[in-house]
Design an enzyme around this catalytic site. Sequence first.
Site, PDB file in Angstrom:
ATOM      1  N   LEU A 128       8.361  -0.368   2.514  1.00  0.00           N
ATOM      2  CA  LEU A 128       7.980  -1.238   3.632  1.00  0.00           C
ATOM      3  C   LEU A 128       6.612  -1.887   3.406  1.00  0.00           C
ATOM      4  O   LEU A 128       6.167  -2.701   4.219  1.00  0.00           O
ATOM      5  CB  LEU A 128       7.939  -0.423   4.930  1.00  0.00           C
ATOM      6  CG  LEU A 128       9.261   0.197   5.384  1.00  0.00           C
ATOM      7  CD1 LEU A 128       9.022   1.128   6.564  1.00  0.00           C
ATOM      8  CD2 LEU A 128      10.273  -0.872   5.753  1.00  0.00           C
ATOM      9  N   LYS A 166       0.103   9.405  -7.973  1.00  0.00           N
ATOM     10  CA  LYS A 166      -1.128   9.541  -7.174  1.00  0.00           C
ATOM     11  C   LYS A 166      -2.171  10.437  -7.848  1.00  0.00           C
ATOM     12  O   LYS A 166      -3.370  10.222  -7.690  1.00  0.00           O
ATOM     13  CB  LYS A 166      -0.806  10.098  -5.789  1.00  0.00           C
ATOM     14  CG  LYS A 166      -0.101   9.115  -4.868  1.00  0.00           C
ATOM     15  CD  LYS A 166       0.059   9.722  -3.484  1.00  0.00           C
ATOM     16  CE  LYS A 166       0.704   8.759  -2.519  1.00  0.00           C
ATOM     17  NZ  LYS A 166       0.741   9.296  -1.136  1.00  0.00           N
TER      18      LYS A 166
END
EC number: 1.1.1.25
Length: 271
Positions: free
Chosen positions: A15, A65
């Site tokens: 998104l 990450k």
Amino acid sequence: MKLFGLIGEKLGHSLSPEIHNKVFKDNNIDGLYNLFSVKKDFENNIVESLKCLGVKGANVTIPYKEKVMDQLDIISHEAKAIGAVNTILIKDGKSYGYNTDYYGFGKMLERAKVNIEGNSFFVLGAGGAARSILKYLEDSKAKKIVLVSRDREKAFKKFKDFNINFMSYGELEEINEEFALINTTPCGMYPNINSVAVSEKVIKKFKVAVDIVYNPLETKFLKMAKDNGLKTVDGLFMLVGQGVKAEEIWNGIKVDKSTEEDIYEELKCRF
């Protein structure tokens, strides 16, 4: 035109472009937000690749990450403590790493008018998602922070750098009344919408229930909490908040709350 993007392995349902394109539009930024799917064979060259492509800023998602941290010149205090970077800024040839999940969580609680200082917070789940939340609660002077996990000893080893307490799910059943219960587990996330990490007996002991899951918007955990009179907070605004914070870092702007609300309402219709 400024180039931005999301780095990850599988990005088909992200998104993020919707969040960033709305910020571009509302702030008159000539920007383009792309999805950069990176194979694990190239994980050690992420930052150099961004520089070569002329990318000004990027978000980072799983599984990179942690991997990207060694490639950065400067890492922010919260990202160091959390042990993960989800936002990169390239400026004047140098690379900077941040963790905006930390700020997104804060924005979510602030919007819901959930006060942290002086209150107790019980966090369900000892996965990577819990780290930014624990750090934010710690920095915001929560009175008591308890990490609840299936393996208490394993959780202690993993989170020993945090000033928190540890508890098993069995011990959680025996507590007295407390302030807030936060779910950071994938329980209740689509398609497993009928799963919940704790019993109704436990939920009843709290005043506030927070779920970082946002698909569905109202998880079974939040539905049970609402039915028992708790204040409930869904996880969608954390997603919005972390994206907005990234834009503020990249472009040196302050995004209006009206833009944040518009993004939330637009994304809300998707679930």
